[in-house]
Write a protein that holds these residues in place. Structure first.
Motif, PDB file in Angstrom:
ATOM      1  N   UNK A 166       1.876  31.121  54.219  1.00 33.83           N
ATOM      2  CA  UNK A 166       2.546  32.374  54.560  1.00 33.83           C
ATOM      3  C   UNK A 166       1.529  33.331  55.171  1.00 33.83           C
ATOM      4  N   UNK A 167       1.938  34.044  56.219  1.00 29.70           N
ATOM      5  CA  UNK A 167       1.124  35.118  56.785  1.00 29.70           C
ATOM      6  C   UNK A 167       1.727  36.452  56.378  1.00 29.70           C
ATOM      7  N   UNK A 168       0.912  37.324  55.825  1.00 29.29           N
ATOM      8  CA  UNK A 168       1.333  38.679  55.475  1.00 29.29           C
ATOM      9  C   UNK A 168       0.792  39.607  56.560  1.00 29.29           C
ATOM     10  N   UNK A 178      -3.617  41.092  59.436  1.00 29.41           N
ATOM     11  CA  UNK A 178      -2.999  39.809  59.119  1.00 29.41           C
ATOM     12  C   UNK A 178      -3.759  39.153  57.988  1.00 29.41           C
ATOM     13  N   UNK A 179      -3.024  38.723  56.965  1.00 30.45           N
ATOM     14  CA  UNK A 179      -3.613  38.023  55.829  1.00 30.45           C
ATOM     15  C   UNK A 179      -2.963  36.644  55.733  1.00 30.45           C
ATOM     16  N   UNK A 180      -3.761  35.592  55.752  1.00 31.92           N
ATOM     17  CA  UNK A 180      -3.253  34.227  55.615  1.00 31.92           C
ATOM     18  C   UNK A 180      -3.271  33.820  54.147  1.00 31.92           C
ATOM     19  N   UNK A 206       5.609  35.791  57.486  1.00 30.56           N
ATOM     20  CA  UNK A 206       5.911  34.632  58.328  1.00 30.56           C
ATOM     21  C   UNK A 206       5.665  33.380  57.498  1.00 30.56           C
ATOM     22  N   UNK A 207       6.741  32.668  57.192  1.00 37.00           N
ATOM     23  CA  UNK A 207       6.636  31.461  56.374  1.00 37.00           C
ATOM     24  C   UNK A 207       6.551  30.233  57.271  1.00 37.00           C
ATOM     25  N   UNK A 208       5.623  29.346  56.945  1.00 38.42           N
ATOM     26  CA  UNK A 208       5.509  28.094  57.685  1.00 38.42           C
ATOM     27  C   UNK A 208       6.644  27.174  57.286  1.00 38.42           C
ATOM     28  N   UNK A 209       7.314  26.606  58.270  1.00 34.24           N
ATOM     29  CA  UNK A 209       8.353  25.619  58.002  1.00 34.24           C
ATOM     30  C   UNK A 209       7.756  24.236  58.180  1.00 34.24           C
ATOM     31  N   UNK A 210       8.601  23.208  58.061  1.00 34.40           N
ATOM     32  CA  UNK A 210       8.122  21.844  58.255  1.00 34.40           C
ATOM     33  C   UNK A 210       8.056  21.475  59.727  1.00 34.40           C
ATOM     34  N   UNK A 211       8.372  22.399  60.614  1.00 25.64           N
ATOM     35  CA  UNK A 211       8.349  22.106  62.038  1.00 25.64           C
ATOM     36  C   UNK A 211       7.838  23.295  62.810  1.00 25.64           C
ATOM     37  N   UNK A 266      -0.458  40.608  48.599  1.00 27.77           N
ATOM     38  CA  UNK A 266      -0.275  39.254  48.069  1.00 27.77           C
ATOM     39  C   UNK A 266       1.223  38.965  48.000  1.00 27.77           C
ATOM     40  N   UNK A 267       1.554  37.677  47.984  1.00 31.81           N
ATOM     41  CA  UNK A 267       2.940  37.220  47.906  1.00 31.81           C
ATOM     42  C   UNK A 267       3.015  36.132  46.848  1.00 31.81           C
ATOM     43  N   UNK A 268       4.007  36.209  45.982  1.00 24.68           N
ATOM     44  CA  UNK A 268       4.159  35.208  44.924  1.00 24.68           C
ATOM     45  C   UNK A 268       5.637  34.999  44.633  1.00 24.68           C
ATOM     46  N   UNK A 269       5.957  33.810  44.133  1.00 25.62           N
ATOM     47  CA  UNK A 269       7.333  33.498  43.757  1.00 25.62           C
ATOM     48  C   UNK A 269       7.689  34.227  42.474  1.00 25.62           C
TER      49      UNK A 269
END
Length: 684
Positions: free
Chosen positions: A110-112, A124-126, A69-74, A38-41
């Motif tokens: 984010x993809x882990x 791969x975890x979405x 892998x973080x999704x950007x706005x583009x 898991x990923x959290x701020x």
């Protein structure tokens, strides 16, 4: 014939079966890997997000890489790689620091990924909402004495399209007790039928600060206009009430409808004439607001668009925006609004703010930085074709008269048709050998490091490229804490996803590396890395004042850094000058330096965009300038970063110098051209 066709068909089906089976086997292997996480701020820093990553292993021992892998706005996603060993039944936690431009935080996609030591995907975890901001949807705070009358502002539960994704509008009822606890997490704040002064000075100031930090404020007035507006301080919202028009009286809204305004309201049979309407006197703020033709509201103008007209909207509202409605938003007629009309209220207001560009994944000066790096690259990419020209000349002579005469003398002229191709092959070998100098055999890097002179923080902007299509990385020097995209050319477009990435940041036992996965040969990567460094001294400014152009500038600047400045820019109150050759320890009298001819450029500017074609030849204008354009382009990158650091507060002057051959930012093998930009802010 038919046997061959039948055999080919069977072979085709067999191959298809293998392919299908292979994919099933791979999917099963991923599902059965035993790896999860898991990923959290964890916390937010200036310009960065610190993410806490938790990974667990219920399968066999794992050694490899955990990739976020973080999704950007583009289209330019960023991957963060961390080497890890995770034994069977083991669990680990670690942090990854992500730059603000590397991720689109509203959706938080984010993809882990778990990669083995060969770099192959194991699992791969979405994930979504890893930044924790989309849990309650688009949060709208309601500060009113009649919350029930504003319930329609949730658009009937219909999702609001924002930045390419749908979000529910979540209304949060606020009061004097809970306001400060919720304020920072709001996107919008609606104040209606409220005596703002009753909140107390501290809470009113908190609202004003929230707007200036990028918040979007909607104020309903009508019969309650005086109580609502008078509570704000004059340096934020200096608006007076001239008159209150009772229902049925002619008012500004009905007058505007005569010009075709508010057609959606007319179609929805919303009778604006039957509302209590306040006539407002904007006074000195008249240049900050405009009456919308779509919605019955005064909306603050974009600070960027109004700067050229002489109105400093950011002086009042900073990065945020304010809408004032001449009516109370609690009017019963307004409850007839269709869902799309409510969305339009939010959309129109948010689009007028500086903060909207950051929510929309767009850095205002990103394009400028790209153009400036393009100038630097163009001035430093010179290929010497002298040897190749000599070889071509030799080939023409040898393949022509020389070879013919030699063969004629030897009475072997029939060999001429063999000799010419043979000589051609030798020529090609020579071109290949001597042409090695024209190839990009190592990564080409341009770096501009920007630092407030007396601080111990720096940020470096890179443009880098390499030949070929393979993913490449370069190792940074010690001191850099994280890295990410620097100036994207694709921000603001496309649908966010985590299927692939363009930028990559790796952290291993040897340190931090950055790079890209090219889409084409010589694909440019624009990268950014902040970190710690030593103070370089200070730039001391005294008595600075100026107006207009033609050298009307006074004051002194002392370069108390340990660097000679090739060029030094002074930007105060829209007045911009560039002086040449300011040595370490030198005090420059600006008026005297101007008279001595040391001012190489001057202009009257509010924003830096115009300098990409007026000061440097990014568009092939002004190619015969009296200064080194690559140095000035580096100066422009420093100005963009420093101007961003002063948060649109143009009341402070900016003095910035550019240093040639600054310390290298890349530790690994590469061909790097480095610049430094040292700056100081000055209170006018």
């Amino acid at each position: 014939m038919w046997k061959r066709i039948t055999a080919a068909a069977l072979l085709f089906l067999f191959v298809c079966g293998l392919i299908a089976g292979g994919w099933k086997a791979q999917a099963y292997a991923e599902d059965d890997s035993g790896l999860s996480g898991d990923v959290a701020l964890l916390k937010q820093e200036v310009g960065n997000y610190v993410m806490q990553v938790t990974v667990e292993n219920s399968g066999a021992d794992f050694a490899g890489t955990v990739q976020l892998v973080f999704a950007s706005s583009g289209y330019e996603n960023c991957a963060y790689n961390t080497e890890i060993t995770l034994p069977s039944q083991g669990k680990k936690q670690f942090t990854v620091t992500v730059t603000s431009q590397a991720a689109e935080t509203i959706r938080g996609l984010c993809a882990l990924n778990f990669l083995d030591e060969e770099g192959d995907l194991v699992q791969k975890l979405n994930l979504w909402n890893v930044f924790g901001r989309a849990v309650t949807g688009m949060s709208v705070g309601i500060l009113t004495d009649d919350a029930a009358s504003l319930g329609y502002l949730d658009a009937g539960g219909e999702n609001f399209m924002f930045g390419g994704m749908n979000y529910p509008i979540s209304l949060i009822n606020l009061d004097e007790e809970n306001l400060l606890g919720y304020l920072d997490g709001l996107y919008f704040l609606v104040i209606d039928r409220m005596n703002v002064a009753s909140l107390g000075e501290e809470k009113v100031q908190a609202i004003q600060n929230w707007v200036r930090a990028g918040g979007w404020l909607m104020i309903g007035t009508g019969a309650y206009a005086e109580d609502t507006l008078s509570g704000f301080s004059g340096d934020f919202l200096d608006v007076k009430v001239s008159k209150i028009n009772a229902p049925g009286e002619t008012n500004v809204l009905t007058a505007n409808m005569g010009y075709g305004y508010y057609s959606d309201y007319e179609n929805a049979e919303i009778d604006l004439a039957q509302m209590t309407v306040a006539e407002l006197d904007l006074g000195e703020m008249s240049g900050c607001f405009g009456m919308s033709s779509v919605n019955p509201m005064l909306c603050s103008f974009s600070a960027r668009n109004m700067a050229s007209a002489g109105f400093d909207v950011s002086r009042y509202f900073g990065d945020g925006a304010v809408a004032i409605f001449p009516v109370s938003l609690g009017e019963k007629e307004l409850r007839k609004m269709e869902h799309y009309m409510i969305w339009n209220l939010y959309s129109e207001l948010m689009s007028q703010s500086n903060s909207y560009r950051s929510f929309n994944g767009y850095w205002d000066t990103g394009y400028l930085v790209q153009q400036a790096f393009g100038v630097i690259d163009g001035k430093n990419t010179v290929v010497d074709f002298t040897l190749l020209e000599v070889l071509i000349g030799i080939y023409v002579v040898l393949a022509g008269p020389v070879l013919y005469l030699i063969l004629k003398k030897c009475k072997k002229r029939e060999w001429y048709w063999v000799g010419v191709p043979a000589l051609g092959l030798l020529f090609i070998g020579g071109v290949y050998f001597f042409g090695q100098s024209a190839r990009v055999n190592e990564t080409r890097v341009y770096s501009v490091t920007v630092q407030q002179a007396d601080s111990n923080r720096e940020e470096t902007y890179f443009m880098a490229y390499h030949s070929g299509l393979k993913e490449w990385q370069m190792r940074l020097n010690d001191g850099y804490e994280t890295a990410g995209p620097g100036a994207s050319s694709y921000y603001g477009y496309g649908n966010p996803h985590t299927d692939d990435y363009f930028y990559v940041v790796s952290n291993d036992s040897e340190g931090l590396s950055v790079g890209i996965k090219p889409r084409e040969n010589f694909d440019n990567g624009f990268l950014y890395a902040p970190g710690r460094t030593d103070s370089r001294g200070s730039i001391y400014v005294s008595g600075l004042r100026g107006s207009g152009i033609n050298g009307n500038v006074h004051g002194t600047v002392t370069n108390e850094t340990d660097c000679d400045l090739a060029y030094m820019a002074v930007w105060t109150e829209g007045f911009f000058l560039v002086f040449s050759d300011v040595e370490a320890g030198e005090t420059v009298d600006l008026q005297q330096a101007y008279q001595d001819g040391r001012c190489v450029y001057q202009d009257d500017i509010d924003y830096l965009d115009s300098l990409t074609y007026n000061m440097v030849s990014a568009y092939d204008y002004n190619s015969n300038l009296a200064y080194e354009q690559d140095d000035i382009a580096a100066l422009l990158i420093g100005l963009a970063a420093a101007d961003n650091a002063r948060n649109a507060d143009r009341s402070r002057a900016l003095v910035l110098g550019v240093v040639r051959d600054y310390g290298k930012a890349v530790a690994g093998r590469c061909n790097e051209t480095s610049y430094g930009c040292l700056y100081s802010f000055v209170e006018n």
